[in-house]
Structure formats: structure tokens, C-alpha cells
Design a protein around this motif. Structure first.
Motif, PDB file in Angstrom:
ATOM      1  N   ALA A 537       0.863  -1.190   0.000  1.00 11.18           N
ATOM      2  CA  ALA A 537       0.000   0.000   0.000  1.00 11.18           C
ATOM      3  C   ALA A 537       0.893   1.231   0.000  1.00 11.18           C
ATOM      4  CB  ALA A 537      -0.924   0.020   1.215  1.00 11.18           C
ATOM      5  N   SER A 538       0.515   2.233  -0.783  1.00 10.61           N
ATOM      6  CA  SER A 538       1.294   3.472  -0.825  1.00 10.61           C
ATOM      7  C   SER A 538       0.371   4.664  -0.992  1.00 10.61           C
ATOM      8  CB  SER A 538       2.304   3.444  -1.976  1.00 10.61           C
ATOM      9  OG  SER A 538       1.656   3.588  -3.220  1.00 10.61           O
ATOM     10  N   ALA A 539       0.846   5.802  -0.524  1.00 10.34           N
ATOM     11  CA  ALA A 539       0.157   7.080  -0.701  1.00 10.34           C
ATOM     12  C   ALA A 539       1.191   8.090  -1.167  1.00 10.34           C
ATOM     13  CB  ALA A 539      -0.492   7.539   0.605  1.00 10.34           C
ATOM     14  N   THR A 540       0.875   8.805  -2.243  1.00 11.71           N
ATOM     15  CA  THR A 540       1.788   9.784  -2.824  1.00 11.71           C
ATOM     16  C   THR A 540       1.107  11.138  -2.848  1.00 11.71           C
ATOM     17  OG1 THR A 540       2.722   8.045  -4.229  1.00 11.71           O
ATOM     18  CG2 THR A 540       3.248  10.313  -4.801  1.00 11.71           C
ATOM     19  N   ILE A 553       8.663  15.770 -11.307  1.00 10.31           N
ATOM     20  CA  ILE A 553       7.954  15.298 -10.123  1.00 10.31           C
ATOM     21  C   ILE A 553       8.546  15.951  -8.875  1.00 10.31           C
ATOM     22  CG2 ILE A 553       7.502  13.275  -8.677  1.00 10.31           C
ATOM     23  CD1 ILE A 553       7.508  11.596 -11.225  1.00 10.31           C
ATOM     24  N   LYS A 554       7.638  16.330  -7.978  1.00  9.28           N
ATOM     25  CA  LYS A 554       8.035  16.768  -6.644  1.00  9.28           C
ATOM     26  C   LYS A 554       6.986  16.210  -5.699  1.00  9.28           C
ATOM     27  CE  LYS A 554       9.243  20.847  -3.872  1.00  9.28           C
ATOM     28  NZ  LYS A 554       9.331  22.325  -3.848  1.00  9.28           N
ATOM     29  N   TYR A 601      11.133  11.324  -0.382  1.00  8.09           N
ATOM     30  CA  TYR A 601      10.934  12.686  -0.904  1.00  8.09           C
ATOM     31  C   TYR A 601      11.730  12.808  -2.195  1.00  8.09           C
ATOM     32  CZ  TYR A 601      11.633  17.713  -1.519  1.00  8.09           C
ATOM     33  OH  TYR A 601      11.703  18.986  -2.055  1.00  8.09           O
ATOM     34  N   LEU A 602      11.063  13.234  -3.269  1.00 10.30           N
ATOM     35  CA  LEU A 602      11.699  13.374  -4.577  1.00 10.30           C
ATOM     36  C   LEU A 602      11.427  14.762  -5.116  1.00 10.30           C
ATOM     37  CD1 LEU A 602      13.162  12.238  -7.090  1.00 10.30           C
ATOM     38  CD2 LEU A 602      10.926  11.385  -7.874  1.00 10.30           C
ATOM     39  N   ASN A 612      16.872  13.303  -4.044  1.00  8.08           N
ATOM     40  CA  ASN A 612      16.023  12.305  -3.403  1.00  8.08           C
ATOM     41  C   ASN A 612      16.501  12.055  -1.970  1.00  8.08           C
ATOM     42  OD1 ASN A 612      15.989   8.950  -3.068  1.00  8.08           O
ATOM     43  ND2 ASN A 612      14.033   9.901  -3.518  1.00  8.08           N
ATOM     44  N   VAL A 613      15.559  12.023  -1.031  1.00  7.45           N
ATOM     45  CA  VAL A 613      15.852  11.661   0.357  1.00  7.45           C
ATOM     46  C   VAL A 613      14.915  10.523   0.728  1.00  7.45           C
ATOM     47  CG1 VAL A 613      15.992  12.407   2.750  1.00  7.45           C
ATOM     48  CG2 VAL A 613      16.511  14.024   0.921  1.00  7.45           C
ATOM     49  N   ASN A 614      15.483   9.472   1.313  1.00  8.83           N
ATOM     50  CA  ASN A 614      14.691   8.274   1.563  1.00  8.83           C
ATOM     51  C   ASN A 614      15.015   7.704   2.940  1.00  8.83           C
ATOM     52  OD1 ASN A 614      14.651   5.046   1.332  1.00  8.83           O
ATOM     53  ND2 ASN A 614      13.030   5.884   0.050  1.00  8.83           N
TER      54      ASN A 614
END
Length: 882
Positions: A537-540, A553-554, A601-602, A612-614
Motif C-alpha cells: 500500500a502506498s500514498a503519494t 515530479i516533486k 521525498y523526490l 532524493n531523500v529516503n
């Protein structure tokens, strides 16, 4: 220009990014091809120019309406067409003259009247019995020579002077540019127009037309217009195209309209005849003014002409080998001290090794701008697409026309006009009203062109069309929309592997109809052998004013996944549970169950820079016959089973890809390859005790990729990658190199390596693929007609494991490390690289049936490892390409 092509080429020419998109485009275009046509408003004389002796077409022969300056040239099929205006028709008759060097001219007079719409007139030219064949493009009996050939001496003068004649020789220039790209479905048959399944689209009857070029029925299906101001400075060199307005037809959200626009720009690029190599159709062609052109082209003096006050020579050129990626045509060269090109008409030889293109024509003219010099004033590129390259089949005809006005030369340009991206526009200002377009266009649209916008808008509203497109997308792209949600992808609904057995999966995601700023995705899967559920499951959340799929994309994305995984595998453009990847060679019974919490975060910019920070927490547990056997202090070689290992990782990534462009499909964003490099750097830190992380380590990875064009011998793709892991960690946290045990050829994986075979804590790798594009096979008589293409590859991997990370008896302190995987008898299956690299190479034959590539792959080192594939491996790859 002959505008024939098959309907199937519509999809393949416009949408070669994914099979689904290509076929959907094809079906869409065919949907509008079944209707009658409007009568032409002018009289068209068309026909063919043939060699009377051999009954074969004469390409690029001149056809002139005598007593006027109206004329044209025959195309690769020998076809020509001339449109007569009303004043000419009123004379009652016209005289046409056809000529080409090496043939006796043929003059014909034909009666015309306003009651006629299309007149067919065929010329049959008789070859001349002269010595011209010694230096002409057509000559075959006598050997062509560069020595003492006045045509070669003339092209050498053009080459020597071209630096002065290029527009880049000006210190500054600027102009206003109007560009129009139109596509028509051409040569639609009566039988197809009368199909019952197309009757609900009778309203397109008003938009059909007769081509002013060929006199054939066509249906306009796409139109894009743009207006821009172009600025150039030589020192420092800087060119910028500032878009003022842009307008295009489209079919809504069913395909990526911006991606189609971007791809068309790669097909229909600006062409500079003075360039050594010319990019076209995403391929590179050696131009006729390259310093190497006399070694690959034949040149001939055709005749002389006058352009304005300047006397010129018409110089003909064609490839020595007609299957090579070269042009054929004529150029008018000024017979003054400039040796400038004043006019060029060129296209492809009939037998060129290019797929899906029946005909291509480039027409450019250069005129004097004030007293400053020559600039391009006419710029046309027309391409005829046909899947089977059949002359009289139904297909697609595309034409790009560019108009230039308001030239200003050698006047300094304000720095702010040159600042910014090389091609950009203020998004809020690109959507202009009709009043703006009426005044800003360089020429008014025809009634047919005006109707394209209305037609496509009307088509989108037809329920039958919407139902058809939704069904096609489900079957071909893999998603079925249900309101603001879509189910898919269908190719993952069923798969299998030795651990899960039969695997069933269902999932889906929201669409932009749900929200422009938020996107949700989920799936659930179940393995009937391991009897375990997997889910995701993901939420963007988009941080821009457009949706989460649109470049740049941001976004912020949060996700949770419970899934099975092959260690070391990171597939880029397919799902790991894709049905086709279920078929593998060798053992595949060692995997891990992973529970992954991910926060990402992209931030991308149009300049090609992405940051990109992950933050990721990963819990791994062995699956199948894989075991995590951990060495314990004071127990020597004895191990205890470890149920799982947990890491918490923070990753910082930086990617730079200048001028990168994409096509956004339903599943993936596919980059459109160009000549610019891609650089990527990624630093990962494992943080112990954060969210249960058990290990502290650091990992650094650097990546570079670039395509090198080497016309006329093809191009080379080079990928370099290196990395190092710092710290003392068990092998699942080191680099497990990408192996491929499927029968599909994978570009940046090792196709003869077994899963988990090699592990490193420092490594460097090189992937080199050279595509000859038929350069060798084109010279072999039995092969050149098959249009096959050669590919050679080299893959090398250097690396190793430092002593502190080696789980071996030679290591005095193995505690905390995991034993490398072994088979059922205890023999090792995973290894560290030694002093020599892992190497594999392959030779491939591509373009089989225009879509298939077959490689013979040979592994050249570490042949004594267990379960190593012996001899040559055969791998397959499918790709549509020009």
C-alpha cells in the motif's frame, strides 16, 4: 510525395515506448479511417517517372511545369504530384517536362479543365547512351571514382567553406519561429471506409480531404502548433528557444499526450544540412557535407540553375551502399566564392535499413537576409510510415513545416533573453486564445487543419470510443478503470515460482479523476505453496500544481510492503511477479521475505537535476532453502540460525540527466534516449538502533551512462557503475550483483550469472553495447535484403570483499557474519570476486522480423563455479525500433 502506408504503422511509428501504447494508438487511428472524402478544390497532376528500359522508378527526377518556376521531384517510388492553380487550369492545357541526368528528357502536354480533380500522367524516360554514367549516381556499368570527378571537387569546396555558411557563423541571431506538425491517416480504402463497425463516427465525414501532394484520400488525425522566439549567441555559445504558445489535438487521458509530443520532437528534429551527422528518427545519419562523405557517397553534377542573382550547380548525391544510413538527393551549390548551399531536397534510398518508413523528404531553402547573409527560410520534413513498407498500403503520413520571420542578425542580444532552459515557456502563457493564434500564425490554417481540433474533441465524447479505449487499455496496458480507480496490472495477476508455487495477485490504484494531488496504490497476493499473503500500500502527495506522474515530479510518498524477493534483483521496467519472468533456468529456490516501510521525498527540476531523500526500514527473513546461518563468538565454524535481520537506512540521491525527456506510460516512465549523459550518485547510511536497525554501515554508489553516436557504423551505449560498502555487515547488506536467469536478454544484468553467485563490498562494472545498425550485414548480398543488424556486447565486473566481511575460516573474527549460501550438500553457491574480473560477451542479430533480437552469450571467466551455464546461452529481446 507518395503518402501511402499501412494502418498498423500508425501505432508503431508514433508510440514505440510500450506494446500497449503502440497498439492503442493503432486502433485509435484505424477507428477514424472508414469514411468517404471531400472533393479536392484544385487540379492535381500526379503519376510516376519510370526507367523505360527496366520499368523501375526513377527517384528524385525533376518535373517542371514549362514556362513557370513550378516544379517538384519524384520520391523513392518514382511518384510525383503537382497542384495547378485556377489561373493555370483556365489555360486549357499545360506542358510538363520530366528529366534526370543520364536520361533523355520527356515532355508531355495534357488538357486540363475545372471539371477534373486528379489527372494521372506517367513518364517513361529513355536512358542515354553517353559517358555520363561514369560520374552519375545512377551509373552501374562503369566504376564510380572520386578521382578527377568534378562533383567530388565541388562537394569538397562545400565542406571547406561550410563553417562560414552555417548560421552559427553569425555572432548573434534571433528570429520568430512557427512550427506545425500534422499527421494524416492516408490511402484509406473504400472497403475499409464502409465497415459497419465504424458507422457511429459519421461526423468525421466533414474532416476528410484529398491530399494536395498525392491526390489520395487522407484523414487528419493530429495537429500540433507552436510559436517561439529563438536567440543565439556564439561567444559564449548559447541558444535558447522561448516558447510563446503551444496548441495540439489529443485523445485525452488515454495516452500521454505530452509524451507523444516529446517523441514526435525526437522524430522530427531540426535538421542542419551542414552538420556532419544528422539526428532523425532517433537515429544518426552521416550528412552529405561530412568530411567523410566522399568515402560513403557518390556525387554527380546534374545541371545548373539560377536562384535570385546567383548561379548554382545542382549536385546529386546517393549512398555507395543503398542500405547504409545515408541520404539521397540534390543540393543547389552557389557558384560564387561562398560555395553555400541555397537549396536541398533529400530523402532515403529505397533499400535503406530503416523500419516502417516508406518515404522521407527533407526540403530546405536558404535566402539572403538583408545584406548580412543566408538564413533558412523554407524548412519541410515529410515522412511516410508503413509497417510493411508497402507502397500502396494504408498508413500514416506526417509532415513538419517550419516558418521563420523577423530575422535579426549580428545584433547583440540582452543576456536575460539567453538565460534559462534551452527550450522552455511560461506554462501559464502557453495556452492562448483563438485571437492570438489568428494574428501570430505565419500562415492561416486550412479548413481541413482547423477541423482537426474539433474532430478529436468530438471523438472523445462518443461513449463507444470511451468504452473501446478503456477495454483496449486493460488488455494492452494492463489497467481497467472503474470510476476514479483502475485495476491492474493484468500481467501480474498470475505467476509462479518454486517457493510460492502458483501466485495470485490483484490490485489497483487511483487515477487523476480521484485527485490531481494525491495518488493511492495497493495490491494483495497469495502463494498457494508457501501459504502466505503478500501485500503493498502506498500514498503519494504531489507538491506541485500537477499530478504525481507528470515530469518534473516533486512529491512525498509513504508505503508499506510485505513481499518475497530474489536478493540482488532490482528490475527497472517490469514487475518481479510478471508472468513472463516466471520462466527461469537453473535453481531459483533462495529468496527472502521482506517487510519494508518506506518514506521518500523526490524533487526533480526541468534542468535534469533530481534530488532524493529516503528513509527505509527493512526486515529480511530467509525463504525457500535459503538460511541465515550466523557465526557466534567462541564457537569457531559453528553457526546458529538467524530468523531475520533488520536495517534502518537513510539514503541521499542525486541524479543529473541534462535534456532528458520521457514518455509516461501506465506503469513506467520510459526515458527517450538521446546523446546526453546520465549521472547518478547515491549515499546510504545504516543507522543502528533507529527503528530497530541492527547494523551501522555506509554505502556509496556512482553511475554514469551515455550513448556515443559513431555514424555510419552505428552507436555505442556505455554504462559504468561502481560502489563500496563501509562497515562490518553480513552478506545480505553487501552488493549482490544483478544476475539474470530468465531467457530474456537484460541490458544491465549478467545474463550468464546465477542468482546470488557473486557478492562484493567494493566493485566496478562496465556494460558496453555496440549497435552496428546493419553496417556489416549491408555489405553481404544474401543478408542485406533481410535488413538484419549486428550487436556486440561486453560486460565486465571487478570487485571483492574485504577481510572483515569474509565469512570464512581464514577470518579470525567471523562473529556476527552470515555464512554464504550453500547447496544441499554444503558446497558454497556464493563467492567473492578474486583478482580477475567476471566477464561475459555476446553477439546478437537484431531486427529479425523488425522486432526480435537474438543473442549468443558466452561466459568467459569463473567457469568452475557450480551450476555455471556451459557453452553459449541463447537470449531473446523484443523491441520496436526504426
Amino acid at each position: 510525395m507518395n503518402k501511402t502506408a499501412t494502418g498498423l504503422s500508425v501505432a508503431f511509428a508514433l508510440c514505440p515506448f510500450s506494446k500497449g501504447t503502440r497498439v492503442v494508438c493503432y486502433l485509435f487511428f484505424l477507428l477514424f479511417s472508414g469514411f468517404q472524402f471531400a472533393l479536392a478544390q484544385t487540379v492535381i497532376i500526379r503519376g510516376k517517372i519510370l526507367d523505360a528500359r527496366r520499368n523501375k522508378p526513377v527517384e528524385f527526377a525533376n518535373v517542371l511545369l514549362t514556362g513557370t518556376t513550378t516544379g517538384t521531384q519524384s520520391d523513392l517510388n518514382g511518384a510525383y504530384a503537382i497542384t495547378l492553380d485556377s489561373a493555370t487550369v483556365a489555360k486549357g492545357s499545360v506542358t510538363l517536362k520530366a528529366s534526370y541526368v543520364g536520361y533523355s528528357p520527356d515532355t508531355r502536354t495534357v488538357a486540363v479543365s475545372s471539371q477534373q480533380k486528379v489527372i494521372t500522367l506517367t513518364f517513361r524516360l529513355q536512358p542515354q547512351q553517353t559517358n555520363l554514367s561514369e560520374v552519375t549516381v545512377k551509373g552501374k556499368k562503369d566504376r564510380y571514382r572520386n578521382k578527377d570527378n568534378p562533383a567530388v571537387a565541388l562537394i569538397q569546396k562545400v565542406i571547406d567553406h561550410k563553417s562560414r555558411n552555417r548560421r552559427e557563423s553569425f555572432s548573434y541571431y534571433q528570429y520568430n519561429k512557427y512550427e506545425k506538425v500534422e499527421f494524416d491517416l492516408s490511402n484509406v480504402s473504400e472497403k475499409f471506409r464502409n465497415r459497419r463497425s465504424l458507422r457511429k463516427f459519421d461526423f468525421v465525414f466533414n474532416y476528410l480531404d484529398t491530399s494536395a501532394v498525392t491526390g489520395k484520400v487522407n484523414l487528419p488525425i493530429y495537429l500540433r502548433e507552436s510559436i517561439a522566439n529563438v536567440f543565439y549567441s556564439r561567444n559564449p555559445e548559447r541558444k535558447r528557444e522561448a516558447l510563446e504558445a503551444e496548441k495540439s489535438s489529443g485523445i485525452g487521458s488515454y495516452v500521454d499526450n505530452n509524451g507523444i509530443k516529446v517523441y514526435l520532437e525526437t522524430l522530427y528534429q531540426d535538421i542542419n544540412v551542414y552538420d556532419n551527422n544528422i539526428m532523425l528518427l532517433a537515429q544518426q545519419f552521416m550528412g552529405p557535407t561530412s568530411p567523410l562523405s566522399p568515402q560513403f557517397y557518390k556525387f554527380v553534377i546534374v545541371d545548373t540553375t539560377t536562384i535570385g542573382p546567383t548561379r548554382c550547380v545542382n549536385l546529386g548525391f546517393s549512398p555507395r551502399n543503398p542500405t547504409d544510413l545515408l541520404f539521397q538527393g540534390t543540393m543547389a551549390v552557389a557558384l560564387d566564392s561562398s560555395y553555400a548551399i541555397r537549396k536541398v531536397i533529400m530523402g532515403f534510398p529505397r533499400d535503406i535499413n530503416i523500419n516502417f518508413v516508406t518515404d522521407l523528404r527533407i526540403a530546405q531553402e536558404f535566402d539572403q537576409v538583408g545584406n548580412d547573409g543566408l538564413m533558412l527560410t523554407k524548412d519541410e520534413l515529410a515522412i511516410e510510415f508503413n509497417l510493411l513498407k508497402r507502397e500502396n498500403g494504408m498508413g500514416l503520413f506526417g509532415q513538419r513545416t517550419v516558418s521563420y520571420r523577423n530575422y535579426v542578425l549580428n545584433h547583440p542580444i540582452r543576456p536575460e533573453l539567453l538565460a534559462g532552459l534551452s527550450k522552455e515557456g511560461k506554462e501559464l502563457n502557453l495556452d492562448r486564445d483563438d485571437t492570438y493564434w489568428t494574428t501570430a500564425r505565419h500562415q492561416e490554417l486550412t479548413n481541413k487543419e482547423k477541423g482537426i481540433y474539433a474532430m478529436t474533441d468530438s471523438v472523445r465524447k462518443v461513449p463507444l470510443f470511451q468504452k473501446f479505449m478503456n477495454t483496449a487499455l486493460f488488455l494492452l496496458e494492463g489497467y481497467k478503470p472503474i470510476g476514479p480507480f483502475e485495476i491492474g496490472p493484468v500481467n501480474t495477476f498470475y505467476s509462479f515460482n518454486p517457493i510460492e508455487g502458483f501466485r495470485a495477485r490483484v490490485g489497483g490504484r487511483t487515477t487523476v479523476g480521484f485527485s490531481d494531488r494525491m495518488a493511492f496504490e495497493t495490491y494483495g497476493a497469495y502463494g498457494f505453496r508457501d501459504k502466505r499473503f503478500k501485500y503493498f500500500a502506498s500514498a503519494t502527495f504531489s507538491l506541485t500544481n500537477h499530478n504525481t506522474y507528470t515530469y518534473p515530479i516533486k512529491h512525498i510518498q509513504v508505503s508499506y510492503q510485505n513481499e518475497i524477493k530474489i536478493p540482488g534483483q532490482e528490475l527497472q521496467f517490469v514487475q518481479e511477479d510478471n508472468f513472463l519472468l516466471s520462466f527461469k533456468r537453473g535453481p531459483n529456490n533462495r529468496m527472502t521475505y521482506n517487510k519494508v516501510v518506506n518514506l521518500d521525498y523526490l524533487n526533480e527540476s526541468k534542468r535534469g537535476l533530481a534530488f532524493n531523500v529516503n528513509l527505509k526500514r527493512i526486515d529480511q527473513a530467509p525463504a525457500g532453502v535459503l538460511r541465515f546461518d550466523q557465526y557466534v563468538a567462541d564457537m569457531g565454524d559453528q553457526t546458529v540460525p538467524l530468523a531475520h535481520l533488520t536495517t534502518t537506512e537513510v539514503t541521499l540521491g542525486l541524479r543529473y540527466a541534462p535534456h532528458e525527456q520521457f514518455y509516461q506510460g501506465k506503469n513506467y516512465r520510459v526515458p527517450i534516449v538521446n546523446k546526453y549523459p546520465i549521472f547518478q550518485v547515491r549515499f546510504t547510511a545504516g543507522v543502528k538502533d533507529l527503528l530497530g536497525g541492527q547494523y551501522a554501515f555506509q554505502r556509496l554508489m556512482a553511475y554514469a551512462n551515455k550513448r556515443f553516436y559513431l555514424a555510419p557504423i552505428g552507436y555505442t551505449d556505455v554504462t559504468l557503475e561502481g560502489g563500496e560498502t563501509f562497515g562490518r555487515v553480513p552478506y545480505p547488506l553487501l552488493t549482490i550483483h544483478r544476475a539474470n536467469q530468465t531467457y530474456a536478454y537484460q541490458l544491465e544484468s549478467y545474463n550468464m550469472m546465477n542468482f546470488m553467485e557473486f557478492i562484493s563490498d567494493h566493485y566496478a562494472t562496465a556494460f558496453v553495447d555496440h549497435y552496428f545498425n546493419g553496417f556489416i550485414f549491408n555489405k553481404i548480398p544474401l543478408l542485406k535484403k533481410l535488413k538484419l543488424r549486428e550487436v556486440v556486447t561486453f560486460k565486465g565486473l571487478w570487485g571483492g570483499i574485504r577481510e572483515q566481511n569474509r565469512p570464512e575460516s581464514s577470518n579470525p573474527d567471523q562473529s556476527g557474519l552470515l555464512r554464504f549460501p550453500t547447496d544441499e550438500q554444503g558446497a558454497p553457491l556464493s563467492f567473492a570476486l578474486g583478482a580477475r574480473p567476471y566477464i561475459e560477451a555476446s553477439f546478437g542479430i537484431a531486427n529479425i522480423f523488425k522486432i526480435l533480437r537474438v543473442d549468443l552469450v558466452k561466459r568467459l571467466s569463473y567457469l568452475d563455479n557450480p551450476n555455471v551455464p556451459k557453452g553459449f546461452g541463447v537470449r531473446f529481446r523484443m523491441k520496436f525500433d526504426f
